[in-house]
Design an enzyme around this catalytic site. Structure first.
Site, PDB file in Angstrom:
ATOM      1  CG  ASN A 210      -0.268   0.000   2.504  1.00 25.54           C
ATOM      2  OD1 ASN A 210       0.463   0.933   2.819  1.00 25.54           O
ATOM      3  ND2 ASN A 210      -0.467  -1.059   3.296  1.00 25.54           N
ATOM      4  CE  LYS A 288       9.208 -13.002 -12.975  1.00 28.86           C
ATOM      5  NZ  LYS A 288      10.006 -12.481 -14.076  1.00 28.86           N
ATOM      6  CG  ASP A 307      -6.183  -6.079  14.219  1.00 29.13           C
ATOM      7  OD1 ASP A 307      -5.339  -5.441  14.889  1.00 29.13           O
ATOM      8  OD2 ASP A 307      -7.163  -5.534  13.679  1.00 29.13           O
ATOM      9  CB  ILE A 308      -0.160  -6.155  14.722  1.00 32.50           C
ATOM     10  CG1 ILE A 308       0.237  -6.985  13.488  1.00 32.50           C
ATOM     11  CG2 ILE A 308       1.003  -6.036  15.696  1.00 32.50           C
ATOM     12  CD1 ILE A 308       1.265  -6.339  12.599  1.00 32.50           C
TER      13      ILE A 308
HETATM   14  O1  C5P Z   1      -8.891  -2.000  11.210  1.00 32.01           O
HETATM   15  P1  C5P Z   1      -8.032  -0.873  10.786  1.00 32.01           P
HETATM   16  O2  C5P Z   1      -6.989  -1.261   9.791  1.00 32.01           O
HETATM   17  O3  C5P Z   1      -8.762   0.373  10.390  1.00 32.01           O
HETATM   18  O4  C5P Z   1      -7.279  -0.469  12.146  1.00 32.01           O
HETATM   19  C1  C5P Z   1      -6.296   0.465  12.176  1.00 32.01           C
HETATM   20  C2  C5P Z   1      -5.407   0.265  13.372  1.00 32.01           C
HETATM   21  O5  C5P Z   1      -5.124  -1.123  13.573  1.00 32.01           O
HETATM   22  C3  C5P Z   1      -4.050   0.910  13.172  1.00 32.01           C
HETATM   23  O6  C5P Z   1      -3.588   1.300  14.459  1.00 32.01           O
HETATM   24  C4  C5P Z   1      -3.221  -0.223  12.589  1.00 32.01           C
HETATM   25  O7  C5P Z   1      -1.828  -0.037  12.828  1.00 32.01           O
HETATM   26  C5  C5P Z   1      -3.764  -1.437  13.341  1.00 32.01           C
HETATM   27  N1  C5P Z   1      -3.729  -2.702  12.585  1.00 32.01           N
HETATM   28  C6  C5P Z   1      -2.860  -3.714  12.964  1.00 32.01           C
HETATM   29  N2  C5P Z   1      -2.855  -4.915  12.290  1.00 32.01           N
HETATM   30  C7  C5P Z   1      -3.710  -5.121  11.264  1.00 32.01           C
HETATM   31  C8  C5P Z   1      -4.581  -4.094  10.855  1.00 32.01           C
HETATM   32  C9  C5P Z   1      -4.570  -2.895  11.530  1.00 32.01           C
HETATM   33  O8  C5P Z   1      -2.081  -3.517  13.902  1.00 32.01           O
HETATM   34  N3  C5P Z   1      -3.680  -6.285  10.626  1.00 32.01           N
END
Ligand code: C5P
Length: 401
Positions: A210, A288, A307-308
């Protein structure tokens, strides 16, 4: 500065070594005491006598000198200072530091120290540009070593370019601001900050990514560090330099970012500013992927990334006491961010409106709302740098309460 600070100055060999004398003088004028190690090469350019005349102390030079060891061993020497400064840092000293060599007093002391280190490189421009030096520099930055300079200009060897030792006044200023920082409100607190995009591999040469630049997260890491925090910046691929004094861990994918984040725990606070990719390629290819004649397209299956932020917010043993997330929204900003706060179990959300008419995406200005369980603060339109500064200050206030 309240209590007298002290610097251990390692003087490497090089024509710029004479400038270390001026550095000692400036430090002493600013109330900082200096002890010096003069490397063998350094002693070809300045004499131990002139160094000790300025420091008012014995100069250390020989690892195996029994009298030195009896008075103060190299381990103790390395820990006796509030900051270790290497000026000039030659290509050789940088190589030793980056590779963990310990075969003289300077390198042994650098290996044994648990004090932070600032280096001021000085060398011929070709030596500076050499891939080996640049590799060593990257390693040292990765290890959290602070770097000042080098400057660009005419060199003693008759060439022009980067490699000149920074002016002593500039090095001294860096040292003074380091001490001011260490007395800051977040001194003794540790933070992790995630920043930048993630790259999700399709095959060994292609990836999904992105447009995140990482600027906001890097600015936050820098501001927390300026307030004295010990900061680990976990960064996806960006073009940015690691901020001074911040330990950067570079990662590619969301999976790597999660691992690096978990490894950085425990910390007192965590700020999740990374634009983590929502999906990765589930059927990532080892080789590849070949373009097929006849227009057959590869089948890419996607899997959801972890989701970290939510993982760390829900960490059973090592949840940081303050967890801050970001939310970029295009409609009903506050309401959506409040939902996100609850869903991800974080303490604060910095929410901003990124709909195209705001110009936030790619721009330098940002209008954010700081959302917590207790309420919503609407911040005025300001630069992203000021958002970082104000957020770091709010974090410091929180820890000071
Ligand atoms: O759900 P969304 O992407 O809008 O959430 C944004 C927040 O979640 C940001 O703080 C982003 O760094 C964190 N995030 C994360 N891991 C993910 C997706 C989002 O830590 N896979």
């Amino acid at each position: 500065m309240s209590q007298q600070k002290s610097v251990l100055l390692i003087i490497g060999g090089g024509i710029a070594a004479y400038k270390s004398l001026e550095l000692i003088r400036l430090l002493s004028k600013g109330g900082v005491k200096t002890r010096a190690i003069l490397t063998e090469a350094g002693s070809q350019f300045v004499t131990p006598l002139s160094v000790s005349a300025l420091t008012g102390e014995k100069v250390f030079g020989d690892l195996f000198s029994l009298t030195d060891e009896a008075e103060m061993g190299h381990i103790e020497l390395s820990r006796s200072a509030d900051l270790v400064v290497v000026a000039p840092a030659t290509a050789d000293l940088m190589a030793k530091m980056a590779n963990g060599h310990a075969n003289d007093l300077a390198s042994t002391t650098l290996m044994a120290t648990d004090t932070e280190v600032l280096i001021a490189p000085a060398m011929n421009v070709r030596m500076w540009d050499h891939p080996a030096t640049q590799r060593n520099l990257a390693t040292l930055k990765q290890d959290g070593v602070r770097v000042v300079g080098p400057d660009e200009g005419d060199m003693a060897c008759g060439e022009f370019g980067p490699g000149r030792l920074s002016e002593p006044a500039v090095i001294a200023d860096q040292i003074f601001s380091y001490f001011t920082q260490k007395a800051g409100p977040l001194a003794g607190k540790s933070f992790l900050v995630t920043a930048g995009p993630t790259h999700e591999p399709i095959d060994p040469v292609r990836y999904i990514a992105n447009r995140s630049s990482g600027k906001q997260g890097y600015a936050i890491a820098a501001e927390l560090s300026k307030l004295g925090a010990d900061v680990t910046l976990i960064s996806g691929p960006t073009r940015l330099d690691a901020p001074a004094g911040v330990t950067r861990v570079e990662v590619e994918s969301a999976t790597d970012m999660l691992l690096a984040t978990e490894r950085a725990l425990p910390v007192d606070g965590a700020v999740f500013a990374a634009a983590v990719a929502d999906w990765r390629v589930a059927n990532q290819a080892d080789q590849k992927i070949k373009k097929q004649s006849g227009g057959d397209l590869p089948d890419l299956a996607l899997a959801e990334n972890p989701d970290i932020l939510a993982t760390i917010s829900n960490h059973a043993e090592k949840r940081p006491s303050l967890v801050v997330g970001f939310a970029a929204e295009t409609q009903t900003v506050i309401e959506n961010a409040q939902k996100k706060l609850a869903k991800k179990a974080c303490d604060w959300i910095v929410a901003n409106d990124v709909s195209p008419e705001t110009g936030t995406f790619g721009g330098d200005q940002n209008r954010v709302h700081l959302i917590s369980k207790t309420g919503v603060e609407d911040w005025p339109l300001q630069s992203k740098a000021d958002v970082a500064k104000n957020l770091a200050q709010r974090i410091a206030d929180h820890f000071g309460e």
